[in-house]
Design a protein around this motif. Structure first.
Motif, PDB file in Angstrom:
ATOM      1  N   PHE A 275      -2.165  24.572  -4.095  1.00 40.39           N
ATOM      2  CA  PHE A 275      -2.249  25.027  -5.487  1.00 40.39           C
ATOM      3  C   PHE A 275      -1.427  24.088  -6.361  1.00 40.39           C
ATOM      4  N   ARG A 276      -1.571  24.252  -7.647  1.00 41.88           N
ATOM      5  CA  ARG A 276      -0.729  23.479  -8.569  1.00 41.88           C
ATOM      6  C   ARG A 276       0.503  24.291  -8.917  1.00 41.88           C
ATOM      7  N   LEU A 277       1.604  23.604  -9.063  1.00 47.61           N
ATOM      8  CA  LEU A 277       2.826  24.315  -9.441  1.00 47.61           C
ATOM      9  C   LEU A 277       2.697  24.817 -10.871  1.00 47.61           C
ATOM     10  N   THR A 278       3.293  25.982 -11.114  1.00 42.45           N
ATOM     11  CA  THR A 278       3.244  26.511 -12.474  1.00 42.45           C
ATOM     12  C   THR A 278       4.251  25.769 -13.345  1.00 42.45           C
ATOM     13  N   GLN A 281       7.765  26.614 -12.411  1.00 43.25           N
ATOM     14  CA  GLN A 281       8.221  25.924 -11.196  1.00 43.25           C
ATOM     15  C   GLN A 281       8.549  24.465 -11.512  1.00 43.25           C
ATOM     16  N   ASP A 305      11.264  36.763  -9.844  1.00 43.86           N
ATOM     17  CA  ASP A 305      10.826  37.918  -9.085  1.00 43.86           C
ATOM     18  C   ASP A 305      10.313  37.545  -7.708  1.00 43.86           C
ATOM     19  N   VAL A 306      10.296  38.539  -6.852  1.00 44.95           N
ATOM     20  CA  VAL A 306       9.643  38.387  -5.568  1.00 44.95           C
ATOM     21  C   VAL A 306       8.215  37.881  -5.806  1.00 44.95           C
ATOM     22  N   GLY A 307       7.825  36.836  -5.080  1.00 42.73           N
ATOM     23  CA  GLY A 307       6.460  36.342  -5.205  1.00 42.73           C
ATOM     24  C   GLY A 307       6.240  35.405  -6.380  1.00 42.73           C
ATOM     25  N   GLY A 309       7.306  32.405  -6.593  1.00 42.88           N
ATOM     26  CA  GLY A 309       7.167  31.026  -6.143  1.00 42.88           C
ATOM     27  C   GLY A 309       8.477  30.257  -6.042  1.00 42.88           C
ATOM     28  N   LYS A 310       9.547  30.947  -5.707  1.00 47.70           N
ATOM     29  CA  LYS A 310      10.849  30.294  -5.558  1.00 47.70           C
ATOM     30  C   LYS A 310      10.915  29.458  -4.290  1.00 47.70           C
ATOM     31  N   THR A 311      10.350  30.008  -3.204  1.00 49.26           N
ATOM     32  CA  THR A 311      10.474  29.337  -1.919  1.00 49.26           C
ATOM     33  C   THR A 311       9.833  27.951  -1.963  1.00 49.26           C
ATOM     34  N   VAL A 312       8.744  27.861  -2.702  1.00 50.05           N
ATOM     35  CA  VAL A 312       8.068  26.580  -2.861  1.00 50.05           C
ATOM     36  C   VAL A 312       9.013  25.568  -3.519  1.00 50.05           C
ATOM     37  N   PRO A 449       2.678  33.054 -10.335  1.00 49.77           N
ATOM     38  CA  PRO A 449       1.401  32.353 -10.387  1.00 49.77           C
ATOM     39  C   PRO A 449       0.325  33.281 -10.948  1.00 49.77           C
ATOM     40  N   ARG A 452      -2.141  36.883  -9.888  1.00 45.89           N
ATOM     41  CA  ARG A 452      -1.638  38.188  -9.456  1.00 45.89           C
ATOM     42  C   ARG A 452      -1.974  39.281 -10.456  1.00 45.89           C
ATOM     43  N   ASP A 555       5.779  39.349   4.069  1.00 43.24           N
ATOM     44  CA  ASP A 555       4.689  38.868   3.230  1.00 43.24           C
ATOM     45  C   ASP A 555       3.335  39.124   3.889  1.00 43.24           C
ATOM     46  N   ARG A 584       0.835  41.129  -3.229  1.00 45.28           N
ATOM     47  CA  ARG A 584       0.983  39.729  -2.854  1.00 45.28           C
ATOM     48  C   ARG A 584      -0.356  39.040  -2.632  1.00 45.28           C
TER      49      ARG A 584
END
Ligand code: ADP
Ligand code: MG
Length: 690
Positions: A275-278, A281, A305-307, A309-312, A449, A452, A555, A584
């Motif tokens: 996907f493309r980063l927002t 992000q 928030d949860v989901g 896209g922090k982990t990315v 993203p 959702r 997840d 999710r």
């Protein structure tokens, strides 16, 4: 640089070292540090019980904050009782009985004053039965409701607990309110040092510390109680800010490796993302890139928030270390979380030819020996505590920063000076984060993203829980999966696990008969937990009945509905986190919060549940939480023992916080031992030693 201490023009000018009482003139803080058995009436048994409430020292007891005060109410004869008016009544117990309604334990005492008889009720305090034997004289405060006299506070014998402005401490089985009041009374006369200079107390309109404690526990008016609270809040904020000021100063001397601008590896990383980063992000990444180029260690809080896209983004930061020929580490508060992260990172790492290893306290020795030399190491904070030597750590990501105590964060940074990115899904209003953390920069991913759908949340009372389960079964029948979150039980993980087991058993026989139900709780071994999660993910289970261990990290996009039992018991942030387990995937998801009837809940619980129904925006919820509670738990220092913000209300006390911050900076500029001593006097603990 972010760590420059800004001197705010708050009128402390002229407060030099001489204005402060010298350390040796303070009576040592020993009185506060003494254990509670110095007080009359505290033997080994009572001491143990107090300990279970977290009360060990005299200082702990004095800082045990009443959660409200009784306001003056009219006295009534029972014959004159009106509906829904808060009053005080007195009489004698005729009989007492106990029953259950769902999960509610109701204790009823028939009480008479000769003019009439009332049925006084207590909820979930079964241990009171022994005290309410027939013939016992009682004084009750509360209101006559539909089913009886709903007791807010009561006295047996003396009239202290129901007196005007009587402090009300959280009720507990461990110790009676009466005993607690007596002990506080015995502790109050112990004179304590007040290290704040008189000029400061004058300019800030702060009472003496001793007076503040009296006002807290024995106020003659609510205004007096508030003045006392405000003083104690100032002390508490000052201690928090002293810690931060000291860290700021320490960090000014630390050096981290400056990394070259973003290179080939992260470019390829962007390429493998499906996907493309927002925009959000991208902005966070730009901010991180700017930090990494400097020799000042990055100390950045990434919140979203949860989901969202922090982990990315976190993996991006880790790869920046790897492409510089160094190492990145991700640290999670629990093994489950570390495993989850590892599963997420493993695949993109493999595609990029980057070695990634999982390191937890249950890893076999072979893995533990090899892991420290991987490019990216994922582990629990055991990584830090057991002192695993990471070859060449340049970037550390610390997940769920709110679970790490301040001291642990410090341990990580010490000696190693990597760039540190703290990730949290418990958003703190930005301005507040800046003031409270002071030493952190903040990046926000404020929008998830795009694809959702916001989770739909409903608040359902227990009477209507059948409808909630039938809704849940509809999802299951459509091939979706679900969570049922068990009530929060504070006592211990074992108690909690046992209760969850019972609930799962009950559901298997009743509402969820015929469905495949798994049980996830904190007492499972890591391998059992992993296995269970894998089966749920593979759709071999329809429902996961779980304790709060699913709060973070799980997840499963096919899970589209969640029921939370006794939702009123959870904190706002916690419910928000829990809810983030659904929603999710692209499907519309639902969260059903089940609680007792509205009349049986505290105002704060009603506010929390209403806020969750109203919005899914974590930042908005953080504001609400701040409004309700002052945000103590949000701030992530709860487990550190250092700054359980007990008295400060961060919204209301904002100006106080800013003054404490400026003052802490001045103090930190003075002699070290002086600020140590101030901390010691305020907390009853020698913090510099620990
Ligand atoms: P967080 O760590 O904030 O909970 P994650 O980074 O785990 O969020 O992302 C949650 C999900 O959204 C993951 O499945 C991830 O692959 C996906 N995701 C992340 N960023 C984007 C994006 N820009 N567009 C689409 N999906 C994304
Ligand atoms: Mg995540």
């Amino acid at each position: 640089m972010t760590t420059v201490a800004v001197r705010l023009p708050l009128g402390f000018a002229g407060l030099d070292a001489d204005a402060w009482p010298r350390p040796r003139t303070f009576p040592r803080a020993e009185a506060l540090e003494r254990e509670l058995d110095v007080l009359p009436g505290v033997g080994p048994a009572v001491k143990k019980r107090l300990e279970r409430l977290g009360l060990v020292t005299v200082g702990d007891l004095l800082a045990h904050r009443p959660f409200r005060y009784e306001e003056p109410v009219p006295e009534r004869r029972m014959a004159d009782l009106g509906r829904d008016e808060e009053v005080a009544i007195a009489g004698e117990v005729l009989s007492v009985s106990k029953r259950r309604r769902g999960r509610l334990q109701i204790l009823t005492a028939r009480v008479s004053d000769g003019t009439a008889t009332v049925s006084a009720t207590w909820f979930n305090q079964p241990w009171l039965e022994r005290q309410l034997q027939p013939g016992t004289p009682v004084r009750l405060r509360g209101r006559q409701g539909r089913y009886g006299f709903d007791v807010r506070s009561f006295d047996i014998g003396d009239g202290e607990a129901t007196a005007d402005f009587a402090p009300v401490y959280p009720a507990s089985e461990q110790i009676t309110a009466k005993k607690l009041r007596e002990l506080v009374g015995a502790a109050l006369p112990i004179a304590l040092a007040d290290p704040l200079p008189a000029t400061l107390k004058e300019s800030e309109r702060l009472p003496e510390r001793n007076d503040a404690l009296w006002s807290l526990h024995r106020p003659r008016s609510l205004a007096e109680a508030e003045a006392g609270r405000r003083r104690l809040a100032f002390d508490e904020l000052l201690v928090l800010q002293l810690g931060l000021a000291r860290r700021r100063r320490e960090r000014e001397t630390e050096i981290a490796p400056a990394l070259q601008p973003a290179g080939d590896l992260v470019a390829r990383y962007r390429g493998v993302l499906p996907f493309r980063l927002t925009e959000h992000q991208e902005r966070a990444i730009a901010e991180i890139d700017a930090d990494l180029q400097r020799t000042v260690p990055m100390q950045r809080l990434l919140q979203g928030d949860v989901g969202s896209g922090k982990t990315v983004v976190a993996l991006y930061a880790l790869l920046r270390a790897v492409e510089a020929g160094r190492q990145g580490a991700l640290m999670a508060p629990t093994e489950t979380l570390a495993e989850q992260h590892f599963l997420t990172l493993e695949e993109p790492c493999r595609e990029l030819g980057v070695t990634c290893a999982l390191l937890t306290s249950s890893s076999p020795k072979r893995v533990r020996d090899l892991a420290p030399s991987a490019d990216v190491v994922v582990g629990t904070h055991a990584l830090i505590q057991e002192g695993v030597e990471l070859r060449d750590l340049a970037v550390a990501v610390v997940d769920e920063q709110h679970r790490f105590g301040v001291e642990q964060r410090k341990a990580l940074a010490e000696g190693r000076s990597p760039h540190v990115l703290h990730m949290t899904a418990t958003p703190i209003p930005r301005t507040l984060a800046l003031t409270v953390y002071g030493d952190l920069s903040v990046s926000e991913i404020a929008k998830p993203p795009a694809d959702r759908k916001p989770i739909k949340t409903a608040w359902v009372t227990e009477e209507r829980s059948a409808a909630a389960y039938s809704r849940l079964r509809k999802h299951l029948d459509a091939g979706r999966q679900a969570y049922v979150v068990c009530p929060l039980i504070e006592e211990s993980e074992t108690t909690q696990a046992r209760a969850a087991e019972a609930e799962a058993e009950r559901l298997r026989r009743a509402e969820l008969r015929g469905y495949r139900v798994g049980l996830l709780h904190g007492r499972l071994r890591p391998v059992e937990r992993r296995d269970l999660m894998a089966r749920f993910k593979a759709r071999e289970l329809d429902v996961l009945v779980a304790t709060t261990v699913i709060e973070v990290g799980v997840d499963v996009p096919n899970a589209t509905i969640m029921i939370v039992l006794e939702a009123d018991r959870f904190g706002l942030a916690q419910l928000h986190q829990l809810r983030g387990r659904v929603g999710r995937g692209a499907e519309q998801s639902f969260c059903l919060l089940i609680s007792r009837a509205r009349e049986d809940l505290t105002d704060a619980a009603v506010d929390r549940l209403e806020a969750l129904v109203r919005t899914t925006d974590g930042f908005e919820l953080a504001e609400v939480d701040l409004e309700i509670r002052g945000g103590g738990q949000l701030l992530g220092t709860r487990q550190s023992g250092l700054t359980d913000l007990r008295f400060a209300h961060l919204r209301k006390d904002r100006p106080l916080l800013e003054r404490a911050r400026a003052l802490a900076d001045e103090l930190a500029d003075l002699e070290g031992p002086l600020s140590d001593e101030v901390e010691r006097v305020f907390t009853g603990r020698d913090l510099s030693a620990g």
